[in-house]
Design an enzyme around this catalytic site. Structure first.
Site, mmCIF file in Angstrom:
data_model
loop_
_atom_site.group_PDB
_atom_site.id
_atom_site.type_symbol
_atom_site.label_atom_id
_atom_site.label_comp_id
_atom_site.label_asym_id
_atom_site.label_seq_id
_atom_site.Cartn_x
_atom_site.Cartn_y
_atom_site.Cartn_z
ATOM 1 N N GLU A 105 0.698 -1.304 0.310
ATOM 2 C CA GLU A 105 0.050 -0.084 -0.255
ATOM 3 C C GLU A 105 0.757 1.315 -0.077
ATOM 4 O O GLU A 105 0.610 2.060 1.102
ATOM 5 C CB GLU A 105 -0.755 0.026 1.426
ATOM 6 C CG GLU A 105 -2.189 -1.220 1.184
ATOM 7 C CD GLU A 105 -2.911 -1.044 2.381
ATOM 8 O OE1 GLU A 105 -2.569 -0.539 3.274
ATOM 9 O OE2 GLU A 105 -4.038 -1.494 2.226
ATOM 10 N N GLU A 157 -6.725 -7.337 -0.555
ATOM 11 C CA GLU A 157 -6.835 -7.248 0.791
ATOM 12 C C GLU A 157 -8.474 -6.922 0.790
ATOM 13 O O GLU A 157 -8.998 -5.884 0.154
ATOM 14 C CB GLU A 157 -5.967 -6.590 1.708
ATOM 15 C CG GLU A 157 -4.850 -6.898 1.743
ATOM 16 C CD GLU A 157 -3.899 -6.029 2.494
ATOM 17 O OE1 GLU A 157 -4.529 -5.185 3.358
ATOM 18 O OE2 GLU A 157 -2.779 -5.786 2.363
HETATM 19 C C1 GAL Z 1 -4.155 -2.913 5.339
HETATM 20 C C2 GAL Z 1 -2.708 -3.258 5.460
HETATM 21 C C3 GAL Z 1 -2.459 -4.565 6.105
HETATM 22 C C4 GAL Z 1 -3.608 -4.396 7.445
HETATM 23 C C5 GAL Z 1 -4.805 -4.233 7.036
HETATM 24 C C6 GAL Z 1 -5.614 -4.122 8.176
HETATM 25 O O1 GAL Z 1 -4.190 -1.501 5.031
HETATM 26 O O2 GAL Z 1 -2.243 -3.440 4.067
HETATM 27 O O3 GAL Z 1 -1.332 -4.882 6.371
HETATM 28 O O4 GAL Z 1 -3.096 -3.627 8.333
HETATM 29 O O5 GAL Z 1 -4.946 -3.002 6.284
HETATM 30 O O6 GAL Z 1 -7.063 -3.581 7.853
#
Ligand code: GAL
Length: 659
Positions: A150, A308
């Site tokens: 990110e 994600e």
């Molecule tokens: C994202 C990140 C992950 C984790 C996740 C939690 O932004 O890439 O590592 O922190 O959020 O929601």
């Protein structure tokens, strides 16, 4: 864009085995197979373990994990592990730490504390990338490289001296001469004229309103700088691991807009996106749909990878709302319906320690004997049934324009109303269209618009002459366009287009505004068609347009608020106020009808999207929905003769007999 390199519509997750002892790894792989996990993202935050001291590497544990995953048939999205520097690096070289606009250092102790312009950070990071690429670049489990994590999350901009020097170099390339910079930034104002590039700083904390073009250019520079960082890792990976595609996980979300991802797209082998439902928003699912449609826009319409999302609660929100039974399937399919060819989650096993121990995971603290894990396994099964959908493309009749540069400029301070936020308009209009059962692509203003029946231009405050000309040509050719207020106001340098608002679109719309009259918070205005609006009114006259509605009260009673102009074979509408949700829905209804936009479903909480020959029906509502379709529902395996009946909270994906 290259295809998503996993099988079918794969389910996946971030996998952080370094948080667990080795015996758990074997159990993990067995459980992943049981749940239907097809890919994992490995090692995102493992730099400190992989390189415990400068130049000393420990890959043994990662070798073992990769071997286990490979044996288990689970594909790997291999992270370059550079997202968070290890303490030895920031201790020896605190100059790699980022600095905020007030000159405060952002210290280690959390994550991602590094300056995007730091050559020293880059040198150390690339050294690790080289090791990883040489070791795993042709490992049979590795199907994708995942650069950093990110990029820009937490630190999208840095105001340190190293960044200042990089900013000056970027400006010298953009402008060539300091005179050109002075012209673009309007530095005759407030004695800001620069004698040389050396005098320019990043826009640090100032006593009064900073120069807006300075701020805008710093936003552009900061996006480019992180892209430059991505390219450095990407180039090395391409050299050492040429057969494996490279990407990074974007954050196309309404609370993060510091990167111009349209300008990143050409450098990504495929578009990967992270999205977390935000329970703080008035319409979280609508925002999710908007972000998915925008992600597809960044991918140029190609399938993309949801890297994600959350299986349930998100710990960084003030209240960690848990997903209700059935919600996981609908939320995941919302992405797939809108072009995702894989569904990833953060993370595999819920951490026992650390800042994210209350974040949901595929295996919760309770373990696999839990409703959550059973629901995850059911999702894995559902996605497996959808394998044949992979590669198909979403069909949309409506385009909604989105431009991060316009957003940055629109949301700067010292504007007519701080109530006007760029994304609010995009989100409201996107929701209005999709709630009618239509589908919208969210695309850059330079996209080819010719195939769309309706183009919506929400609050495009900054726009180029080329955009204005393209919209004019689109309408002349028979297109329908709606421009909403505070559009076309400035050029790329954030200079006003004089002669009356909405500058760039004045002629196309046949209107001219002499003065804005924004409303105070809590003030409302009625229109003579019975609708209600707030936030904005303006002193508008029509030069060559039909008045569709006028303000009935407020500061400008009798003044046009909604206009319509026939142009060539098309129509150009202008909306000079911020209609409430009901009135926006009514206007969207009228516009889509007049433009002949296809509606696939009944609308409301029934989301219907078409991907190639596949019709996705997601019923968020409580009662059964009936949607015309003919074919086979891939989820239930049932034949669908005339229409598919989808119970409340359920979904169907119909492979249609005709394309
Ligand atoms: C994202 C990140 C992950 C984790 C996740 C939690 O932004 O890439 O590592 O922190 O959020 O929601």
């Amino acid at each position: 864009m290259r295809p998503i390199p996993f099988d079918g519509i794969a389910m996946g997750c971030d996998y952080n085995p370094e948080q667990w002892p080795p015996p758990v790894w074997r159990e993990d792989v067995a459980l992943m197979r049981e749940a239907g996990v097809g890919f994992v993202t490995l090692g995102v935050f493992s730099w400190a373990l992989l390189e415990p001291e400068p130049g000393r590497y420990d890959f043994d544990w990662l070798d073992e994990v990769l071997g286990l995953l490979h044996e288990g048939g689970i594909a790997v999205d291999m992270a370059t592990a550079t997202a968070s520097p290890p303490p030895w690096l920031t201790t020896a070289h605190p100059e790699v730490l980022p600095v905020d606009a007030a000159g405060r250092t952002l210290w280690p102790g959390s994550r991602q504390s590094w300056c995007p312009s730091s050559p020293l950070f880059r040198k150390h990071a690339l050294r690790l990338v080289e090791q990883l690429a040489r070791r795993y670049g042709s490992h049979p489990a590795v199907r994708l490289w995942h650069v950093s994590n990110e990029l820009g999350c937490h630190v999208g901009k840095c105001w340190c001296d190293v960044s200042a020097a990089a900013f000056r170099r970027w400006l010298a390339t953009r402008y060539g001469t300091v005179e050109a910079l002075n012209e673009a930034w309007g530095t005759s104002f407030w004695s800001q004229r620069y004698g040389s590039f050396d005098e320019v700083l990043p826009p640090r904390l100032t006593p009064a309103i900073p120069n807006p073009t300075h701020e805008l250019d710093f936003a552009r520079f900061s996006s480019d700088e992180l892209l430059g960082y991505y390219r450095a890792e990407r180039d090395l990976l391409r050299e050492l691991s040429p057969d494996v595609p490279v990407t990074t996980n974007l954050m196309v979300t309404s609370h993060q807009s510091e990167q111009d991802y349209f300008s990143w797209a050409a450098d990504l082998d495929l578009v990967a996106q992270d999205h977390y439902l935000d329970a703080r928003l008035p319409h979280p699912y609508a925002e999710q749909a908007f972000c998915a449609d925008l992600t597809r826009g960044v991918a140029g319409g190609a399938p993309w990878l949801l890297m994600e999302s959350a299986p349930s609660a998100v710990n960084w929100q003030p209240v960690n709302r848990a997903k209700r039974p059935g919600e996981l399937l609908l939320d995941s399919l919302r992405h797939v319906a809108r072009g995702a060819d894989a569904v990833g989650f953060f993370q595999w096993r819920a951490s026992l320690a650390g800042a994210e121990k209350f974040h949901s995971a595929l295996v919760p603290h309770a373990g696999p004997d839990s409703a959550r894990f059973r629901e995850v396994s059911a999702l894995g099964d559902a996605l497996r049934r959808l394998g044949e959908v992979a590669g198909s493309r979403v069909r949309a009749d409506v385009a909604l324009l989105h431009d991060w540069e316009a957003e940055w400029a629109c949301d700067l301070g010292s504007h007519p109303s701080s109530q006007v936020r760029y994304l609010d308009a995009g989100l409201r209009w996107h929701r209005a269209v999709t709630e009618l059962g239509a589908t919208a692509d969210v695309v850059h203003p330079s996209a080819d618009l010719s195939a769309y029946r309706l183009v919506i231009v929400p609050t495009l405050y900054l726009c180029s002459d080329a955009t204005a000309a393209a919209l004019e040509a689109y309408v002349r050719g028979g297109g329908h366009v709606l421009v909403t207020y505070f559009s076309g106001i400035v050029d790329e340098n954030d200079h006003i287009r004089p002669g009356g608002y909405p500058g760039a679109f004045r002629e196309l719309l046949g209107v001219r505004t002499e003065e804005f009259a924004p409303l105070l918070p809590g003030e409302f205005v009625s229109l003579d068609d019975g609708s209600t609006a707030d936030t904005w009114t303006e002193l508008l006259t029509v030069t060559d347009a039909e008045v569709v509605a006028r303000y009935a009260d407020g500061p400008l009673p009798g003044t046009p608020a909604l206009t319509r102009r026939a142009v060539g074979a098309g129509t150009a509408w202008y909306l000079a106020t911020w209609l409430d949700e009901t009135a926006t829905a009514e206007l969207a209804d009228r516009l889509t009808r007049e433009a002949g936009v296809v509606r696939l479903g009944p609308g409301g909480g029934v989301e219907v999207v078409r991907r190639g020959r596949y019709l996705f029906v997601l019923n968020r509502g409580p009662v059964a929905a009936v949607v015309r379709a003919h074919g086979v529902d891939l989820l239930s395996g049932r034949d669908v003769a005339e229409s598919v009946i989808v119970s409340g909270g359920c979904a169907a994906v119909v492979r249609q007999d005709e394309a």
